[in-house]
Write a protein that holds these residues in place. Structure first.
Motif, PDB file in Angstrom:
ATOM      1  N   ASP A  86     102.137   9.468   9.585  1.00  0.00           N
ATOM      2  CA  ASP A  86     103.196  10.434   9.307  1.00  0.00           C
ATOM      3  C   ASP A  86     102.800  11.842   9.718  1.00  0.00           C
ATOM      4  O   ASP A  86     103.638  12.664  10.025  1.00  0.00           O
ATOM      5  N   THR A  87     101.494  12.122   9.697  1.00  0.00           N
ATOM      6  CA  THR A  87     101.028  13.474   9.942  1.00  0.00           C
ATOM      7  C   THR A  87     100.548  13.648  11.380  1.00  0.00           C
ATOM      8  O   THR A  87      99.573  13.024  11.790  1.00  0.00           O
ATOM      9  N   SER A  89      99.866  16.851  14.200  1.00  0.00           N
ATOM     10  CA  SER A  89      99.863  18.285  14.497  1.00  0.00           C
ATOM     11  C   SER A  89      99.235  18.490  15.866  1.00  0.00           C
ATOM     12  O   SER A  89      98.542  17.608  16.370  1.00  0.00           O
TER      13      SER A  89
END
Length: 182
Positions: A86-87, A89
């Motif tokens: 989900d994460t 960056s």
């Protein structure tokens, strides 16, 4: 993910295939690829980006990305793709733009790409006594494939009307595009 400086990460995906980034074309069963879009108004000469998926960080490096174009880059260390997380960056490590927009000098040089060969013909009407370098990339549709920009050198220049046939291992009649010439 918008990274700033006109650069956007538009996709991450797992790929299987030949690794182009170091020119080796080594087969890799599973690696992460990232697609970047240059939304700026200047061509990017070089960029490196770190993408973090969950706890794992991946490195992507690419060169020669014109404004408005996308490139699909393969993870620099051939890291295996991780499961979906989900994460995600991303951040730019470095980015350099061409000081002047690159040129293909189409009024001076005629370039023809065949599989494994690039023809460079001097159509300028004058001798060119310096080295000529043709920089090219692999493309599929509107997306460049691989961060690497290949180079063919014409070491001694070309007399007016002269043609040089250079071996170019990565040249493909259907998939190569001349990016710029110096």
């Amino acid at each position: 993910i918008y990274l700033g400086k006109g650069l956007k990460l538009t996709a991450l995906s797992e790929v299987t295939g030949n690794f182009p980034e170091d020119g080796s074309d080594e087969f890799v069963a599973s690696m992460l690829s990232a697609t970047f879009l240059n939304e700026g108004d200047k061509a990017i000469q070089y960029a490196s980006v770190k993408v973090t998926v969950g706890e794992e960080t991946f490195s992507f490096v690419f060169s020669t990305l014109p404004a408005g174009k996308s490139v699909r880059v393969f993870e620099a260390d051939k890291k295996e793709c991780v499961g979906s997380e989900d994460t995600v960056s991303a951040e730019i490590d470095s980015i350099v733009y061409f000081q002047e927009e690159p040129s293909i000098y189409d009024s001076d040089l005629e370039i023809t790409i065949s599989d494994g060969v690039i023809s460079v013909k001097n159509i300028s009407g004058r001798d060119m006594d310096k080295e000529i370098s043709v920089f090219y990339k692999t493309a599929s549709g509107d997306t460049y494939i691989g961060g690497i920009t290949y180079r063919l050198r014409v070491p001694a220049g070309l007399a007016a009307g002269e043609e040089y046939l250079g071996n170019a291992k990565h040249a493909s009649e259907k998939m190569s595009k001349v990016m710029f010439i110096t």
